[in-house]
Scaffold this motif. Sequence first.
Motif, PDB file in Angstrom:
ATOM      1  N   ARG A 189       0.917  -1.151   0.012  1.00 51.71           N
ATOM      2  CA  ARG A 189      -0.282  -0.041  -0.113  1.00 51.71           C
ATOM      3  C   ARG A 189       1.067   1.150   0.339  1.00 51.71           C
ATOM      4  N   ILE A 190       0.717   2.458  -1.240  1.00 52.34           N
ATOM      5  CA  ILE A 190       0.984   3.395  -0.632  1.00 52.34           C
ATOM      6  C   ILE A 190       0.895   4.556   0.063  1.00 52.34           C
ATOM      7  N   GLN A 191       1.762   4.437   0.976  1.00 52.20           N
ATOM      8  CA  GLN A 191       1.699   5.505   2.017  1.00 52.20           C
ATOM      9  C   GLN A 191       0.502   6.592   1.761  1.00 52.20           C
ATOM     10  N   ASP A 192      -0.604   7.283   2.557  1.00 51.66           N
ATOM     11  CA  ASP A 192      -1.180   8.177   2.060  1.00 51.66           C
ATOM     12  C   ASP A 192       0.147  10.119   2.484  1.00 51.66           C
ATOM     13  N   ASP A 193       1.500   9.725   2.824  1.00 53.11           N
ATOM     14  CA  ASP A 193       2.407  10.864   2.806  1.00 53.11           C
ATOM     15  C   ASP A 193       2.951  10.621   1.935  1.00 53.11           C
ATOM     16  N   GLU A 194       3.066   9.026   0.976  1.00 53.87           N
ATOM     17  CA  GLU A 194       3.897   8.755  -0.327  1.00 53.87           C
ATOM     18  C   GLU A 194       3.558   9.738  -1.896  1.00 53.87           C
ATOM     19  N   VAL A 195       4.683   9.535  -2.658  1.00 50.96           N
ATOM     20  CA  VAL A 195       5.193   9.526  -3.187  1.00 50.96           C
ATOM     21  C   VAL A 195       5.954   8.141  -4.242  1.00 50.96           C
ATOM     22  N   VAL A 196       4.840   8.146  -5.145  1.00 51.16           N
ATOM     23  CA  VAL A 196       5.638   6.957  -6.022  1.00 51.16           C
ATOM     24  C   VAL A 196       6.205   7.030  -7.360  1.00 51.16           C
TER      25      VAL A 196
END
Length: 591
Positions: A189-196
């Motif tokens: 899961r991409i965390q809410d505060d992340e950019v991928v």
Amino acid sequence: MTKKDQTAAPRRPRIFEGGCSTIVVGRAASATGRILVGHNEDNDGRIVTNRIWVPAADHAAEERLAFESGAAVLPQAPHTLAHCWTQTLHPQGASYSDSFINEAGVLVVSNNCNQTWERDEPVVDGGVGYAVRRLIAERARTAREGVEIALDLQTRWGYRGEGRTYTIADPHEAWQVFLLRGHRWAARRIQDDEVVFTANAFALDRIDDVPPEDVMLSPDLVDYAVRTGRYLPENGLDHADFSFRRAYQPPERRYALWNFDRARTAWEYLTGRRFNDPETIPYAVRPALKVGTADVMHVLASRSAYEERRGFGPEHRTMRDVSNVGTFDAAVYELHEEPLLTTGWRASGRPSQLPFTPFFPLAGPPVAETLLDLESARRAHFSPPREVFDWRADRPLWRGLAAQTLADWTDFDLPAWWRPLIGSRVQEGAKIRRAASELAAAAGLERARAFLHDWNERVFAEADAVVFAAFPAMRPVPIEVLAAELSPGMGEVEAALHPAAGFDPAKIDPDTVTFGTATPTEDVEWNARRGRVCGMTVEEDGSVRLRFPAEDVLRLALPGVLTDFWIFGLVEDRPFGGFDVVRVAGEKPDE
């Protein structure tokens, strides 16, 4: 292991299918407060994109789904969700290039991550490929459900592709699923505060940096990597240092410039840091500043600062640019909690040259983007009729690609034409969204949907008109192919360049002139083996007749297709270009 589970790897005739770049912005990292997903589709050959609205449907218990030849035949669900389908029509069929967003707001796109160590793992009854994305679109009401669907398919039948990253997102969360040939997988899961950002190598590195409930691994994923010697734990049974990308993909995939350059171009923009080593490229970052839709568009439209662009020739030559020679579709999505109000921006070609036109995907695509009806599209997907690839002046798709092609060779600033219009329409979109929300509350979702569809039609038509008007401003030169049909057996192809305002064909430099198709090669590079002049005659009316080897002119051309053939060159040290449309002899070859 059962006999069925020992199914040999199916014949994979295409060396390359699907490049792609994807950027995902979590809600807390987003300037809009909503999840943002941006995606470029890259591929070889002559591509046509069909966009179609697929209604919800009920199905009989005995209905079965057959996709690629040799793939597993699957049971259909009792009910399938409505969705917007962006279909890639490739002459040889395409299993891995389509994107979908459904009525529940679940979006699925993917990135080719082939060249893994798992290329020969067994699958059941041919395994699954295309089924993954379509079944997510038809069945998933949340991103997590989409992940579960993908992993269930992988577990039961095995994945027939060599390696791929699927991005599955809804208005509340975004996941990436990493599928390997056979039955092994990972999901995060991409965390809410992340950019991928993901190009075409597995980007997932360590898996101990998020809560355990946000990571899923196939049961023997880590142990198998240990048994094969591709992962050696630093601390015995402690697997905290496990790296998915190092354990399951050779490093040369990450080091390839067409992957490394795109990844570092994106990350250098997003972080302000310089990356000189592919192993330092992150999977995800927590940005210091919020990332907005304009930033996502910038990343998708960016070009590599590391590729040398030498002299005369196309601006886009390889896949080292994020917006590259093979980019045929680009889209950005802002996923709204009311799915109908999800906003998209789409370019039907390279976003560095063609406009990101705003639209509401769940209101249905503009009619001009639907080239085949639903039944025909499904029937044709893995074996499209050759006529779908015919160049047609009445199609916005071909008009846009013509403008893109000429701008690419002549260094014409095409974005200067469309940027003011699109900027104003992006601003208008927020107002339209509010109006649609009020209309939905007062008169129902179908009225709001019709209202938004009308807006989609209007904005698309405006953008098409702007690009269409820009083409003559590029001053294409008038050319004429002096044959009703072309075939390699002709030996030579003759074409005439005619005088025009500001263009004297007698002054061209014949050593710079090339003639052929504008489609990228099988390796997704520009066609450097176009026909070169083998004879030149100046006529009394000022026209020039040029002869080219037919075999070179027809390289990458499709038999039986009405094709745009382009001449490029220099006249008095200035680049010029133009095209004529001629049918190529022959019929569709046997599969």
